[in-house]
Scaffold this motif. Structure first.
Motif, PDB file in Angstrom:
ATOM      1  N   ILE A  31      14.856  71.063  18.914  1.00  0.00           N
ATOM      2  CA  ILE A  31      13.841  70.007  19.046  1.00  0.00           C
ATOM      3  C   ILE A  31      12.544  70.586  19.601  1.00  0.00           C
ATOM      4  N   ASP A  32      12.660  71.434  20.627  1.00  0.00           N
ATOM      5  CA  ASP A  32      11.465  72.041  21.230  1.00  0.00           C
ATOM      6  C   ASP A  32      10.731  72.930  20.220  1.00  0.00           C
ATOM      7  N   ARG A  33      11.490  73.674  19.423  1.00  0.00           N
ATOM      8  CA  ARG A  33      10.874  74.545  18.421  1.00  0.00           C
ATOM      9  C   ARG A  33      10.124  73.711  17.374  1.00  0.00           C
ATOM     10  N   ALA A  34      10.715  72.595  16.971  1.00  0.00           N
ATOM     11  CA  ALA A  34      10.058  71.715  15.999  1.00  0.00           C
ATOM     12  C   ALA A  34       8.785  71.123  16.577  1.00  0.00           C
ATOM     13  N   ALA A  35       8.825  70.784  17.860  1.00  0.00           N
ATOM     14  CA  ALA A  35       7.644  70.201  18.504  1.00  0.00           C
ATOM     15  C   ALA A  35       6.486  71.192  18.567  1.00  0.00           C
ATOM     16  N   LYS A  36       6.819  72.492  18.670  1.00  0.00           N
ATOM     17  CA  LYS A  36       5.770  73.513  18.738  1.00  0.00           C
ATOM     18  C   LYS A  36       5.229  73.897  17.353  1.00  0.00           C
ATOM     19  N   ALA A  37       5.924  73.492  16.288  1.00  0.00           N
ATOM     20  CA  ALA A  37       5.543  73.950  14.940  1.00  0.00           C
ATOM     21  C   ALA A  37       4.188  73.409  14.502  1.00  0.00           C
ATOM     22  N   ALA A  38       3.861  72.183  14.886  1.00  0.00           N
ATOM     23  CA  ALA A  38       2.574  71.596  14.495  1.00  0.00           C
ATOM     24  C   ALA A  38       1.472  72.109  15.402  1.00  0.00           C
ATOM     25  N   PRO A  39       0.260  72.324  14.879  1.00  0.00           N
ATOM     26  CA  PRO A  39      -0.864  72.716  15.726  1.00  0.00           C
ATOM     27  C   PRO A  39      -1.124  71.721  16.865  1.00  0.00           C
ATOM     28  N   LEU A  40      -0.710  70.471  16.679  1.00  0.00           N
ATOM     29  CA  LEU A  40      -0.882  69.459  17.729  1.00  0.00           C
ATOM     30  C   LEU A  40       0.217  69.544  18.790  1.00  0.00           C
ATOM     31  N   GLU A  41       1.192  70.415  18.560  1.00  0.00           N
ATOM     32  CA  GLU A  41       2.241  70.762  19.525  1.00  0.00           C
ATOM     33  C   GLU A  41       2.995  69.556  20.078  1.00  0.00           C
ATOM     34  N   ARG A  42       3.461  68.701  19.172  1.00  0.00           N
ATOM     35  CA  ARG A  42       4.355  67.615  19.550  1.00  0.00           C
ATOM     36  C   ARG A  42       5.093  67.147  18.303  1.00  0.00           C
ATOM     37  N   LEU A  43       6.168  66.426  18.502  1.00  0.00           N
ATOM     38  CA  LEU A  43       6.799  65.733  17.390  1.00  0.00           C
ATOM     39  C   LEU A  43       5.960  64.523  17.010  1.00  0.00           C
ATOM     40  N   GLY A  44       6.070  64.114  15.761  1.00  0.00           N
ATOM     41  CA  GLY A  44       5.477  62.846  15.392  1.00  0.00           C
ATOM     42  C   GLY A  44       6.247  61.704  16.036  1.00  0.00           C
ATOM     43  N   VAL A  45       5.626  60.549  16.085  1.00  0.00           N
ATOM     44  CA  VAL A  45       6.308  59.329  16.529  1.00  0.00           C
ATOM     45  C   VAL A  45       6.178  58.299  15.408  1.00  0.00           C
ATOM     46  N   PRO A  46       7.062  57.297  15.373  1.00  0.00           N
ATOM     47  CA  PRO A  46       6.999  56.322  14.286  1.00  0.00           C
ATOM     48  C   PRO A  46       5.636  55.662  14.094  1.00  0.00           C
ATOM     49  N   ASP A  47       4.888  55.464  15.193  1.00  0.00           N
ATOM     50  CA  ASP A  47       3.549  54.864  15.054  1.00  0.00           C
ATOM     51  C   ASP A  47       2.624  55.741  14.210  1.00  0.00           C
ATOM     52  N   ASP A  48       2.791  57.064  14.281  1.00  0.00           N
ATOM     53  CA  ASP A  48       1.974  57.965  13.458  1.00  0.00           C
ATOM     54  C   ASP A  48       2.223  57.707  11.975  1.00  0.00           C
ATOM     55  N   ILE A  49       3.489  57.499  11.627  1.00  0.00           N
ATOM     56  CA  ILE A  49       3.845  57.267  10.231  1.00  0.00           C
ATOM     57  C   ILE A  49       3.388  55.876   9.791  1.00  0.00           C
ATOM     58  N   ALA A  50       3.582  54.899  10.677  1.00  0.00           N
ATOM     59  CA  ALA A  50       3.185  53.524  10.354  1.00  0.00           C
ATOM     60  C   ALA A  50       1.675  53.412  10.122  1.00  0.00           C
ATOM     61  N   GLU A  51       0.906  54.222  10.827  1.00  0.00           N
ATOM     62  CA  GLU A  51      -0.547  54.206  10.640  1.00  0.00           C
ATOM     63  C   GLU A  51      -0.923  54.626   9.220  1.00  0.00           C
ATOM     64  N   ALA A  52      -0.246  55.660   8.713  1.00  0.00           N
ATOM     65  CA  ALA A  52      -0.506  56.099   7.335  1.00  0.00           C
ATOM     66  C   ALA A  52      -0.079  55.036   6.331  1.00  0.00           C
TER      67      ALA A  52
END
Length: 243
Positions: free
Chosen positions: A199-220
Motif C-alpha cells: 500500500i505504501d509503495r502504491a501511495a508513493k507511485a504517483a507524483p502527488l504521493e498519495r492514494l486516490g480517494v473515491p471523491d477524486d474519482i467522483a469528481e471526474a
C-alpha cells in the motif's frame, strides 16, 4: 436542461460507486442506486442522499442478467420519467499471476466486468435521452501494466474497446460515451489482501504521493456526466499521474 436529470449508478451501494451516487445527487440529479446483494448498504446510500435533500431509490439487479438490468431501467423510467446518465461502476477484481489463476475466477470476472458492461451499456444506449452521458469504469492497470493483474486488465481492456466504439455508434444522438480509469484508490476492494508495504509503495507511485480517494474519482465522473459535452470517446486516467 430545465428538468431534473436522472442517473443510474451500478454498484452504487459501496466504495467508489456510493461516492459517485452521492456526488451526482449533490449535482442535482435524481439517482438510482443499483446493487447486487447488499440491500442494507444500498438503503444507507439512499438515506444519505435523501438526508442531504436529494432524491434516490435502490434497485437490486445482477448487471450481467439482461432481464434484471432491463427491469432496473424500467423502474427508473417509471419512477423518475427517464434516464439521462448511466455510470457503470459495478465490477470485481481478482488478482493472481496468469500462470496460477483459477479459470473459474477468470470466468467470474469476465461475466461481471465484460458481459455486465455490455448488458448495462446495451440498455443505456437504447434508453438514454438526448444530452445524456454513459460512463463506464476501466482501470489504469491496462496502462501501467502491474504484475498479477493480467486477467483483470484483460476484462477492462474489453471495456475500453466497447467504450470507444460505442461513442461512434451514438452519432447523431447527442450522447457522450467515456470511461474513467482509476489508479490505486483507497477502498475496501483495493485494500483487500494487500500488506502495508504494498500500500505504501502504491501511495508513493504517483507524483502527488498519495492514494486516490473515491471523491477524486467522483469528481471526474461529475465532469463527464454534466458539463463535459465535448469530451467523448475517451478513456480518462484518474490516477494522480501514475505511469
Amino acid at each position: 436542461m430545465g428538468e431534473t436529470r436522472v442517473a443510474i449508478v451500478t454498484g452504487g451501494s459501496g466504495g467508489i460507486g456510493r461516492v459517485v451516487a452521492e456526488r451526482l445527487a449533490k449535482d442535482g440529479m435524481k439517482v438510482v442506486v443499483n446493487y447486487a446483494g447488499n440491500p442494507k448498504r444500498a438503503e444507507e446510500a439512499v438515506e444519505a442522499i435523501t438526508a442531504a435533500g436529494g432524491s434516490a431509490f435502490a434497485f437490486q439487479a445482477d448487471v450481467a442478467d439482461e432481464e434484471q438490468v432491463a427491469a432496473l431501467f424500467d423502474e427508473t423510467e417509471k419512477t423518475f420519467g427517464g434516464v439521462d446518465v448511466v455510470v457503470h461502476t459495478a465490477g470485481i477484481m481478482l488478482v493472481s499471476p496468469l500462470a496460477d489463476l483459477d479459470l473459474a475466477d477468470f470466468d467470474r470476472m469476465h461475466r461481471i466486468n465484460v458481459r455486465g458492461t455490455f448488458v448495462v451499456d446495451q440498455q443505456a444506449v437504447r434508453r438514454l435521452r438526448r444530452g445524456g452521458a454513459l460512463i463506464n469504469f476501466s482501470t489504469s492497470v491496462t496502462h501501467i501494466a502491474v504484475p498479477n493483474y493480467t486477467a483483470y486488465a484483460a476484462t477492462k481492456g474489453s471495456v475500453d474497446g466497447m467504450t470507444l466504439i460505442l461513442a461512434k455508434e451514438m452519432r447523431g444522438r447527442d450522447i457522450t460515451v467515456n470511461a474513467v480509469a482509476p489508479g490505486p484508490t483507497a477502498t475496501p476492494l483495493y485494500f483487500d489482501g494487500k500488506d502495508q508495504e504494498t500500500i505504501d509503495r502504491a501511495a508513493k507511485a504517483a507524483p502527488l504521493e498519495r492514494l486516490g480517494v473515491p471523491d477524486d474519482i467522483a469528481e471526474a465522473v461529475s465532469f463527464l456526466a454534466g458539463p463535459a459535452r465535448w469530451v467523448n470517446g475517451q478513456v480518462i486516467y484518474v490516477n494522480g499521474g501514475v505511469v
